[in-house]
Design a protein around this motif. Structure first.
Motif, short mmCIF file in Angstrom:
data_model
loop_
_atom_site.label_atom_id
_atom_site.label_comp_id
_atom_site.label_asym_id
_atom_site.label_seq_id
_atom_site.Cartn_x
_atom_site.Cartn_y
_atom_site.Cartn_z
N THR A 287 0.85 -1.19 0.00
CA THR A 287 0.00 0.00 0.00
C THR A 287 0.88 1.24 0.00
OG1 THR A 287 -1.75 -1.14 1.22
CG2 THR A 287 -1.79 1.27 1.26
N LYS A 288 0.58 2.15 -0.91
CA LYS A 288 1.38 3.38 -1.04
C LYS A 288 0.59 4.59 -0.59
CE LYS A 288 4.26 1.46 -4.55
NZ LYS A 288 4.83 1.49 -5.85
N VAL A 289 1.34 5.58 -0.08
CA VAL A 289 0.78 6.85 0.36
C VAL A 289 1.64 7.95 -0.25
CG1 VAL A 289 0.18 8.30 2.35
CG2 VAL A 289 0.15 5.80 2.58
N LEU A 290 1.00 9.00 -0.72
CA LEU A 290 1.71 10.16 -1.24
C LEU A 290 1.21 11.38 -0.49
CD1 LEU A 290 3.76 11.16 -3.36
CD2 LEU A 290 1.81 11.56 -4.87
N MET A 291 2.13 12.20 0.02
CA MET A 291 1.74 13.38 0.78
C MET A 291 2.50 14.60 0.29
SD MET A 291 1.77 14.07 4.87
CE MET A 291 3.52 13.85 5.02
N ASN A 292 1.77 15.69 0.14
CA ASN A 292 2.35 16.99 -0.17
C ASN A 292 2.10 17.91 1.00
OD1 ASN A 292 3.37 16.92 -3.01
ND2 ASN A 292 1.31 16.16 -3.34
N MET A 293 3.13 18.63 1.42
CA MET A 293 3.05 19.55 2.55
C MET A 293 3.46 20.94 2.08
SD MET A 293 2.26 17.62 5.23
CE MET A 293 2.77 18.46 6.72
N MET A 294 2.81 21.96 2.65
CA MET A 294 3.14 23.35 2.36
C MET A 294 3.05 24.10 3.66
SD MET A 294 3.60 25.52 -0.28
CE MET A 294 3.67 27.29 -0.42
N GLY A 295 4.06 24.91 3.97
CA GLY A 295 4.04 25.61 5.24
C GLY A 295 4.74 26.95 5.22
N ASP A 296 4.60 27.65 6.34
CA ASP A 296 5.24 28.94 6.56
C ASP A 296 6.35 28.75 7.59
OD1 ASP A 296 3.41 30.41 4.90
OD2 ASP A 296 1.94 30.22 6.50
N LEU A 297 7.40 29.57 7.47
CA LEU A 297 8.56 29.45 8.34
C LEU A 297 8.82 30.74 9.12
CD1 LEU A 297 11.01 27.80 5.79
CD2 LEU A 297 9.75 26.64 7.62
N THR A 298 9.36 30.58 10.32
CA THR A 298 9.84 31.73 11.09
C THR A 298 11.15 32.19 10.46
OG1 THR A 298 11.13 30.35 12.59
CG2 THR A 298 8.84 30.82 13.24
N ALA A 299 11.65 33.33 10.92
CA ALA A 299 12.92 33.86 10.41
C ALA A 299 14.07 32.90 10.69
CB ALA A 299 13.21 35.22 11.02
N ASP A 300 13.98 32.10 11.77
CA ASP A 300 15.06 31.16 12.07
C ASP A 300 14.81 29.77 11.48
OD1 ASP A 300 13.06 30.33 13.82
OD2 ASP A 300 14.39 30.16 15.56
N GLY A 301 13.80 29.64 10.61
CA GLY A 301 13.61 28.41 9.86
C GLY A 301 12.75 27.35 10.51
N ARG A 302 11.91 27.71 11.45
CA ARG A 302 11.00 26.75 12.08
C ARG A 302 9.62 26.83 11.40
NH1 ARG A 302 14.45 24.03 14.84
NH2 ARG A 302 15.57 25.08 16.48
N ILE A 303 8.95 25.69 11.30
CA ILE A 303 7.62 25.64 10.69
C ILE A 303 6.60 26.21 11.67
CG2 ILE A 303 5.81 24.13 9.79
CD1 ILE A 303 8.13 22.13 9.09
N THR A 304 5.79 27.19 11.21
CA THR A 304 4.75 27.77 12.06
C THR A 304 3.37 27.25 11.71
OG1 THR A 304 4.53 29.69 10.61
CG2 THR A 304 6.03 29.89 12.49
N THR A 305 3.08 27.19 10.44
CA THR A 305 1.82 26.59 9.97
C THR A 305 2.17 25.67 8.82
OG1 THR A 305 1.38 28.36 8.39
CG2 THR A 305 0.40 28.59 10.58
N CYS A 306 1.43 24.57 8.74
CA CYS A 306 1.71 23.60 7.69
C CYS A 306 0.43 22.86 7.36
CB CYS A 306 2.78 22.63 8.18
SG CYS A 306 3.57 21.70 6.86
N THR A 307 0.19 22.66 6.08
CA THR A 307 -0.98 21.90 5.64
C THR A 307 -0.50 20.77 4.75
OG1 THR A 307 -2.41 23.84 5.72
CG2 THR A 307 -3.16 21.98 4.38
N GLY A 308 -0.98 19.56 5.06
CA GLY A 308 -0.63 18.38 4.29
C GLY A 308 -1.87 17.79 3.63
N VAL A 309 -1.69 17.33 2.41
CA VAL A 309 -2.75 16.63 1.69
C VAL A 309 -2.17 15.28 1.29
CG1 VAL A 309 -4.26 16.65 -0.34
CG2 VAL A 309 -3.67 18.80 0.81
N GLN A 310 -2.87 14.21 1.69
CA GLN A 310 -2.35 12.88 1.40
C GLN A 310 -3.38 12.01 0.72
OE1 GLN A 310 -1.04 11.01 5.02
NE2 GLN A 310 -3.01 11.24 6.04
N ALA A 311 -2.89 11.08 -0.07
CA ALA A 311 -3.74 10.12 -0.76
C ALA A 311 -3.14 8.73 -0.56
CB ALA A 311 -3.82 10.44 -2.25
#
Length: 120
Positions: A92-116
């Motif tokens: 069984t395979k899963v594919l996920m795409n993630m998109m997010g925003d970063l702080t100035a020091d490179g940490r993820i603040t918001t992120c949305t993933g869509v998976q199938a």
């Protein structure tokens, strides 16, 4: 805003070696993670707030017997996007795409993933 200090190698290591603690280190303390899939549809996504809730999900995923591969990652202008492919031992395979925003020091603040997922 120029490129950020996001650690793409930590992302690759966390994903491909199933290290939840490494993945969690990439998120800001007050991060928000939204996931959309067949069960958590766009009008009612799964939403996790803060590192404690996000850690629960990451730990559960990393404990699964499956392979994970970081297919691609793009970082720039305070944003990050990546594609991850996964496979369970039964094929069984899963594919996920993630998109997010970063702080100035490179940490993820918001992120949305869509998976199938493969479905029988």
């Amino acid at each position: 805003m120029g490129s950020t200090a996001f650690d793409t190698e930590a992302l690759r290591t966390g994903i491909e070696q199933r290290k939840a603690s490494t993945l969690l280190s990439l998120y800001a303390d007050d991060a928000e993670l939204r996931m959309v899939d067949r069960r958590s549809q766009p009008s009612h996504p799964m939403v996790l707030h803060g590192r404690t809730e996000i850690d629960g999900l990451l730990s559960e995923i990393c404990e699964r017997e499956m392979t994970h591969k970081l297919e691609s990652v793009v970082v720039g202008d305070g944003h990050i996007a990546w594609m991850e492919s996964c496979e369970y031992p039964d094929g069984t395979k899963v594919l996920m795409n993630m998109m997010g925003d970063l702080t100035a020091d490179g940490r993820i603040t918001t992120c949305t993933g869509v998976q199938a997922w493969d479905e029988a």
